[in-house]
Write a protein that holds these residues in place. Sequence first.
Motif, PDB file in Angstrom:
ATOM      1  N   GLN A  33       0.842  -1.201   0.000  1.00  0.00           N
ATOM      2  CA  GLN A  33       0.000   0.000   0.000  1.00  0.00           C
ATOM      3  C   GLN A  33       0.877   1.251   0.000  1.00  0.00           C
ATOM      4  O   GLN A  33       0.638   2.188  -0.755  1.00  0.00           O
ATOM      5  CB  GLN A  33      -0.938   0.019   1.217  1.00  0.00           C
ATOM      6  N   ARG A  34       1.894   1.242   0.840  1.00  0.00           N
ATOM      7  CA  ARG A  34       2.798   2.388   0.960  1.00  0.00           C
ATOM      8  C   ARG A  34       3.561   2.623  -0.350  1.00  0.00           C
ATOM      9  O   ARG A  34       3.669   3.732  -0.823  1.00  0.00           O
ATOM     10  CB  ARG A  34       3.756   2.140   2.123  1.00  0.00           C
ATOM     11  N   ASP A  35       4.086   1.559  -0.941  1.00  0.00           N
ATOM     12  CA  ASP A  35       4.953   1.697  -2.105  1.00  0.00           C
ATOM     13  C   ASP A  35       4.215   1.843  -3.424  1.00  0.00           C
ATOM     14  O   ASP A  35       4.746   2.443  -4.357  1.00  0.00           O
ATOM     15  CB  ASP A  35       5.911   0.501  -2.207  1.00  0.00           C
ATOM     16  N   ALA A  36       3.010   1.269  -3.534  1.00  0.00           N
ATOM     17  CA  ALA A  36       2.343   1.265  -4.838  1.00  0.00           C
ATOM     18  C   ALA A  36       0.832   1.416  -4.779  1.00  0.00           C
ATOM     19  O   ALA A  36       0.172   1.365  -5.814  1.00  0.00           O
ATOM     20  CB  ALA A  36       2.687  -0.035  -5.577  1.00  0.00           C
ATOM     21  N   GLY A  37       0.265   1.597  -3.585  1.00  0.00           N
ATOM     22  CA  GLY A  37      -1.187   1.687  -3.484  1.00  0.00           C
ATOM     23  C   GLY A  37      -1.865   0.384  -3.881  1.00  0.00           C
ATOM     24  O   GLY A  37      -2.982   0.396  -4.402  1.00  0.00           O
ATOM     25  N   LEU A  38      -1.191  -0.737  -3.628  1.00  0.00           N
ATOM     26  CA  LEU A  38      -1.698  -2.061  -4.000  1.00  0.00           C
ATOM     27  C   LEU A  38      -2.023  -2.888  -2.773  1.00  0.00           C
ATOM     28  O   LEU A  38      -1.342  -2.779  -1.756  1.00  0.00           O
ATOM     29  CB  LEU A  38      -0.609  -2.844  -4.747  1.00  0.00           C
ATOM     30  N   THR A  39      -3.012  -3.745  -2.898  1.00  0.00           N
ATOM     31  CA  THR A  39      -3.220  -4.763  -1.877  1.00  0.00           C
ATOM     32  C   THR A  39      -2.294  -5.932  -2.192  1.00  0.00           C
ATOM     33  O   THR A  39      -1.831  -6.086  -3.331  1.00  0.00           O
ATOM     34  CB  THR A  39      -4.666  -5.277  -1.874  1.00  0.00           C
ATOM     35  N   HIS A  40      -2.053  -6.749  -1.196  1.00  0.00           N
ATOM     36  CA  HIS A  40      -1.240  -7.943  -1.405  1.00  0.00           C
ATOM     37  C   HIS A  40      -1.920  -8.855  -2.436  1.00  0.00           C
ATOM     38  O   HIS A  40      -1.253  -9.431  -3.300  1.00  0.00           O
ATOM     39  CB  HIS A  40      -0.996  -8.676  -0.088  1.00  0.00           C
ATOM     40  N   ALA A  41      -3.241  -8.971  -2.366  1.00  0.00           N
ATOM     41  CA  ALA A  41      -3.978  -9.815  -3.319  1.00  0.00           C
ATOM     42  C   ALA A  41      -3.784  -9.325  -4.754  1.00  0.00           C
ATOM     43  O   ALA A  41      -3.605 -10.133  -5.682  1.00  0.00           O
ATOM     44  CB  ALA A  41      -5.464  -9.849  -2.964  1.00  0.00           C
ATOM     45  N   ALA A  42      -3.801  -8.015  -4.958  1.00  0.00           N
ATOM     46  CA  ALA A  42      -3.599  -7.462  -6.301  1.00  0.00           C
ATOM     47  C   ALA A  42      -2.163  -7.697  -6.761  1.00  0.00           C
ATOM     48  O   ALA A  42      -1.919  -8.033  -7.934  1.00  0.00           O
ATOM     49  CB  ALA A  42      -3.930  -5.977  -6.325  1.00  0.00           C
ATOM     50  N   TYR A  43      -1.206  -7.546  -5.853  1.00  0.00           N
ATOM     51  CA  TYR A  43       0.185  -7.784  -6.222  1.00  0.00           C
ATOM     52  C   TYR A  43       0.397  -9.238  -6.633  1.00  0.00           C
ATOM     53  O   TYR A  43       1.113  -9.525  -7.587  1.00  0.00           O
ATOM     54  CB  TYR A  43       1.136  -7.427  -5.070  1.00  0.00           C
ATOM     55  N   VAL A  44      -0.213 -10.169  -5.911  1.00  0.00           N
ATOM     56  CA  VAL A  44      -0.077 -11.588  -6.257  1.00  0.00           C
ATOM     57  C   VAL A  44      -0.588 -11.832  -7.673  1.00  0.00           C
ATOM     58  O   VAL A  44       0.025 -12.555  -8.453  1.00  0.00           O
ATOM     59  CB  VAL A  44      -0.787 -12.488  -5.222  1.00  0.00           C
ATOM     60  N   VAL A  45      -1.701 -11.202  -8.040  1.00  0.00           N
ATOM     61  CA  VAL A  45      -2.230 -11.340  -9.409  1.00  0.00           C
ATOM     62  C   VAL A  45      -1.208 -10.821 -10.417  1.00  0.00           C
ATOM     63  O   VAL A  45      -0.901 -11.492 -11.409  1.00  0.00           O
ATOM     64  CB  VAL A  45      -3.587 -10.613  -9.563  1.00  0.00           C
ATOM     65  N   LEU A  46      -0.663  -9.645 -10.175  1.00  0.00           N
ATOM     66  CA  LEU A  46       0.349  -9.095 -11.079  1.00  0.00           C
ATOM     67  C   LEU A  46       1.570 -10.008 -11.154  1.00  0.00           C
ATOM     68  O   LEU A  46       2.104 -10.262 -12.244  1.00  0.00           O
ATOM     69  CB  LEU A  46       0.770  -7.691 -10.624  1.00  0.00           C
ATOM     70  N   ALA A  47       2.020 -10.510 -10.020  1.00  0.00           N
ATOM     71  CA  ALA A  47       3.193 -11.387  -9.990  1.00  0.00           C
ATOM     72  C   ALA A  47       2.938 -12.682 -10.751  1.00  0.00           C
ATOM     73  O   ALA A  47       3.795 -13.129 -11.532  1.00  0.00           O
ATOM     74  CB  ALA A  47       3.593 -11.689  -8.546  1.00  0.00           C
ATOM     75  N   MET A  48       1.762 -13.275 -10.557  1.00  0.00           N
ATOM     76  CA  MET A  48       1.444 -14.522 -11.262  1.00  0.00           C
ATOM     77  C   MET A  48       1.386 -14.300 -12.775  1.00  0.00           C
ATOM     78  O   MET A  48       1.796 -15.153 -13.565  1.00  0.00           O
ATOM     79  CB  MET A  48       0.124 -15.110 -10.767  1.00  0.00           C
ATOM     80  N   LEU A  49       0.898 -13.140 -13.194  1.00  0.00           N
ATOM     81  CA  LEU A  49       0.885 -12.822 -14.627  1.00  0.00           C
ATOM     82  C   LEU A  49       2.292 -12.567 -15.139  1.00  0.00           C
ATOM     83  O   LEU A  49       2.637 -12.973 -16.254  1.00  0.00           O
ATOM     84  CB  LEU A  49      -0.009 -11.614 -14.895  1.00  0.00           C
ATOM     85  N   SER A  50       3.114 -11.913 -14.333  1.00  0.00           N
ATOM     86  CA  SER A  50       4.477 -11.592 -14.781  1.00  0.00           C
ATOM     87  C   SER A  50       5.304 -12.847 -15.002  1.00  0.00           C
ATOM     88  O   SER A  50       6.239 -12.837 -15.807  1.00  0.00           O
ATOM     89  CB  SER A  50       5.178 -10.669 -13.775  1.00  0.00           C
ATOM     90  N   GLU A  51       4.978 -13.930 -14.312  1.00  0.00           N
ATOM     91  CA  GLU A  51       5.717 -15.186 -14.430  1.00  0.00           C
ATOM     92  C   GLU A  51       5.214 -16.080 -15.561  1.00  0.00           C
ATOM     93  O   GLU A  51       5.854 -17.077 -15.875  1.00  0.00           O
ATOM     94  CB  GLU A  51       5.618 -15.960 -13.110  1.00  0.00           C
ATOM     95  N   ALA A  52       4.081 -15.745 -16.126  1.00  0.00           N
ATOM     96  CA  ALA A  52       3.459 -16.609 -17.136  1.00  0.00           C
ATOM     97  C   ALA A  52       4.042 -16.356 -18.524  1.00  0.00           C
ATOM     98  O   ALA A  52       4.441 -15.231 -18.841  1.00  0.00           O
ATOM     99  CB  ALA A  52       1.953 -16.344 -17.169  1.00  0.00           C
ATOM    100  N   PRO A  53       4.076 -17.399 -19.356  1.00  0.00           N
ATOM    101  CA  PRO A  53       4.477 -17.190 -20.753  1.00  0.00           C
ATOM    102  C   PRO A  53       3.551 -16.159 -21.403  1.00  0.00           C
ATOM    103  O   PRO A  53       2.329 -16.233 -21.244  1.00  0.00           O
ATOM    104  CB  PRO A  53       4.281 -18.571 -21.390  1.00  0.00           C
ATOM    105  N   GLY A  54       4.133 -15.194 -22.075  1.00  0.00           N
ATOM    106  CA  GLY A  54       3.330 -14.142 -22.701  1.00  0.00           C
ATOM    107  C   GLY A  54       2.652 -13.223 -21.696  1.00  0.00           C
ATOM    108  O   GLY A  54       1.768 -12.444 -22.055  1.00  0.00           O
ATOM    109  N   ARG A  55       3.032 -13.342 -20.420  1.00  0.00           N
ATOM    110  CA  ARG A  55       2.449 -12.537 -19.339  1.00  0.00           C
ATOM    111  C   ARG A  55       0.923 -12.604 -19.340  1.00  0.00           C
ATOM    112  O   ARG A  55       0.234 -11.611 -19.075  1.00  0.00           O
ATOM    113  CB  ARG A  55       2.946 -11.097 -19.403  1.00  0.00           C
ATOM    114  N   SER A  56       0.374 -13.791 -19.619  1.00  0.00           N
ATOM    115  CA  SER A  56      -1.081 -13.973 -19.589  1.00  0.00           C
ATOM    116  C   SER A  56      -1.426 -15.353 -19.032  1.00  0.00           C
ATOM    117  O   SER A  56      -0.643 -16.294 -19.149  1.00  0.00           O
ATOM    118  CB  SER A  56      -1.683 -13.792 -20.981  1.00  0.00           C
ATOM    119  N   ARG A  57      -2.597 -15.430 -18.401  1.00  0.00           N
ATOM    120  CA  ARG A  57      -3.113 -16.690 -17.864  1.00  0.00           C
ATOM    121  C   ARG A  57      -4.629 -16.699 -18.022  1.00  0.00           C
ATOM    122  O   ARG A  57      -5.268 -15.644 -17.967  1.00  0.00           O
ATOM    123  CB  ARG A  57      -2.805 -16.836 -16.376  1.00  0.00           C
TER     124      ARG A  57
END
Length: 166
Positions: A33-57
Amino acid sequence: MAQQWLDEQQQRTWRAWLTVSELVPRVLDAQLQRDAGLTHAAYVVLAMLSEAPGRSRRMSDLARRANQSQSRLSHTVARLEERGWVRRERAADDGRGNLAVLTDSGWDVVRSVAPGHVEAVRSAMFDPLTDEQTRALREALETVLDRLDPDHSLRVEHGDAVHDEG
């Protein structure tokens, strides 16, 4: 048959686990929240997408990997879409499923937030432990996971990415 209660050591361990499992996500949420205005749940979604081929799931796979219900994930992705960090598309292979795709802006967010997030994970979880304690904790947790999910059908195996969730 008499009720078998937890012994003192089990009770202390159980209560410590409950407290840690509540406090660690709270600490990580505060950092994000402090660093990016994100919840942990939202960050996990972004992280899971960043690790996927083509950045999509597929949304169904993303929900499982992010440990969110389909409904909660839909709301999370909608908020990320509003910020321009994720977009939804129809799956090209069958046209039936929906994909969540990390945009270039979303990728930039992950790259900028990941170092602080990793430091927060390290500070909260690993700095207080010796290498031996870390190894013992991992082994203990893996043993519990094997009891809860013996055929590995419920869990998602995570890679060793820099921003991987612990």
